[in-house]
Design a protein around this motif. Structure first.
Motif, PDB file in Angstrom:
ATOM      1  N   ARG A  29       0.952  -1.265  -0.063  1.00 27.00           N
ATOM      2  CA  ARG A  29       0.042  -0.075  -0.028  1.00 27.00           C
ATOM      3  C   ARG A  29       0.961   1.233  -0.097  1.00 27.00           C
ATOM      4  O   ARG A  29       1.784   1.460   0.515  1.00 27.00           O
ATOM      5  N   SER A  30       0.278   2.237  -0.361  1.00 25.67           N
ATOM      6  CA  SER A  30       1.017   3.696  -0.323  1.00 25.67           C
ATOM      7  C   SER A  30       0.678   4.290   0.759  1.00 25.67           C
ATOM      8  O   SER A  30      -0.523   4.647   1.023  1.00 25.67           O
ATOM      9  N   ALA A  31       1.790   4.542   1.594  1.00 24.18           N
ATOM     10  CA  ALA A  31       1.387   5.318   2.818  1.00 24.18           C
ATOM     11  C   ALA A  31       1.050   7.118   2.338  1.00 24.18           C
ATOM     12  O   ALA A  31       0.639   7.713   3.471  1.00 24.18           O
ATOM     13  N   HIS A  32       1.273   7.435   1.229  1.00 21.43           N
ATOM     14  CA  HIS A  32       0.793   8.756   1.129  1.00 21.43           C
ATOM     15  C   HIS A  32      -0.205   8.724  -0.112  1.00 21.43           C
ATOM     16  O   HIS A  32      -0.241   9.693  -0.903  1.00 21.43           O
ATOM     17  N   GLY A  33      -1.007   7.876  -0.054  1.00 24.45           N
ATOM     18  CA  GLY A  33      -2.131   7.903  -0.806  1.00 24.45           C
ATOM     19  C   GLY A  33      -1.684   7.659  -2.471  1.00 24.45           C
ATOM     20  O   GLY A  33      -0.797   7.249  -2.853  1.00 24.45           O
ATOM     21  N   PRO A  34      -2.873   7.764  -3.325  1.00 24.57           N
ATOM     22  CA  PRO A  34      -2.693   7.274  -4.692  1.00 24.57           C
ATOM     23  C   PRO A  34      -1.622   8.008  -5.609  1.00 24.57           C
ATOM     24  O   PRO A  34      -1.193   8.078  -6.555  1.00 24.57           O
ATOM     25  N   GLU A  35      -1.475   9.275  -4.989  1.00 22.24           N
ATOM     26  CA  GLU A  35      -0.587  10.159  -5.731  1.00 22.24           C
ATOM     27  C   GLU A  35       0.925  10.206  -5.510  1.00 22.24           C
ATOM     28  O   GLU A  35       1.861  10.599  -6.082  1.00 22.24           O
ATOM     29  N   VAL A  49       1.694   3.277  11.213  1.00 17.49           N
ATOM     30  CA  VAL A  49       0.978   2.172  10.790  1.00 17.49           C
ATOM     31  C   VAL A  49      -0.600   2.812  10.392  1.00 17.49           C
ATOM     32  O   VAL A  49      -1.087   2.268   9.441  1.00 17.49           O
ATOM     33  N   GLY A  50      -0.903   3.871  10.856  1.00 15.90           N
ATOM     34  CA  GLY A  50      -2.231   4.564  10.441  1.00 15.90           C
ATOM     35  C   GLY A  50      -2.180   4.916   8.884  1.00 15.90           C
ATOM     36  O   GLY A  50      -2.932   4.981   8.336  1.00 15.90           O
ATOM     37  N   ALA A  51      -0.942   5.225   8.543  1.00 12.88           N
ATOM     38  CA  ALA A  51      -0.855   5.665   7.002  1.00 12.88           C
ATOM     39  C   ALA A  51      -1.117   4.665   6.238  1.00 12.88           C
ATOM     40  O   ALA A  51      -1.274   4.906   4.887  1.00 12.88           O
ATOM     41  N   ILE A  52      -0.902   3.712   6.493  1.00 19.97           N
ATOM     42  CA  ILE A  52      -1.048   2.246   5.603  1.00 19.97           C
ATOM     43  C   ILE A  52      -2.299   1.293   6.020  1.00 19.97           C
ATOM     44  O   ILE A  52      -2.337   0.599   5.469  1.00 19.97           O
ATOM     45  N   THR A  53      -3.124   1.670   6.918  1.00 21.32           N
ATOM     46  CA  THR A  53      -4.459   1.107   7.236  1.00 21.32           C
ATOM     47  C   THR A  53      -5.637   1.894   6.963  1.00 21.32           C
ATOM     48  O   THR A  53      -5.572   3.011   7.071  1.00 21.32           O
TER      49      THR A  53
END
Length: 124
Positions: free
Chosen positions: A47-53, A106-110
């Motif tokens: 997963r992207s920790a900083h969103g789809p961008e 962990v919150g950035a990827i969940t």
């Protein structure tokens, strides 16, 4: 789609970090980026920790191919959006593996927002 060798997936899944490179249009690999990951069942998810961008995420999704390296295993792979139904299991695996680093990382990827960036990684 090729299945993971069970030993390779176990080794990669147990590693704390994964190095990921996507392929350029000419077939060469881009520089590797270090990310967190989770093995769920017989598959590997990122997963992207900083969103789809996030740059690495956009490039991996666009190219659909690359290489991952962790725990002495280096494998050519494919990247594709994961089935939404796997999101809760990926969240649980990421929490089990990374909660020791605190709620911020962990919150950035969940959670719901991160779930939209879940990619299935399979051997090429």
């Amino acid at each position: 789609m090729t299945a993971w060798d069970a030993m390779e997936l176990r080794r990669i899944g147990a590693a704390t970090e994964l190095r990921i490179s996507s392929r350029r249009p000419d077939g060469t690999l881009r520089p590797a980026v270090t990310i967190w990951h989770a093995a769920v069942g017989d598959a590997l998810y990122i997963r992207s920790a900083h969103g789809p961008e996030n740059g690495w995420f956009r490039r991996a999704l666009r190219s659909g191919t690359g290489r991952v390296t962790a725990a002495g295993v280096s494998k050519d792979v494919t990247f594709e959006p994961a089935d939404e139904a796997v999101a809760p299991a990926v969240d649980a695996a990421l929490h089990a593996k990374y909660d020791r680093y605190g709620p911020g990382p962990v919150g950035a990827i969940t959670g719901t927002d991160a779930a939209s960036t879940t990619l299935l990684v399979m051997p090429a």
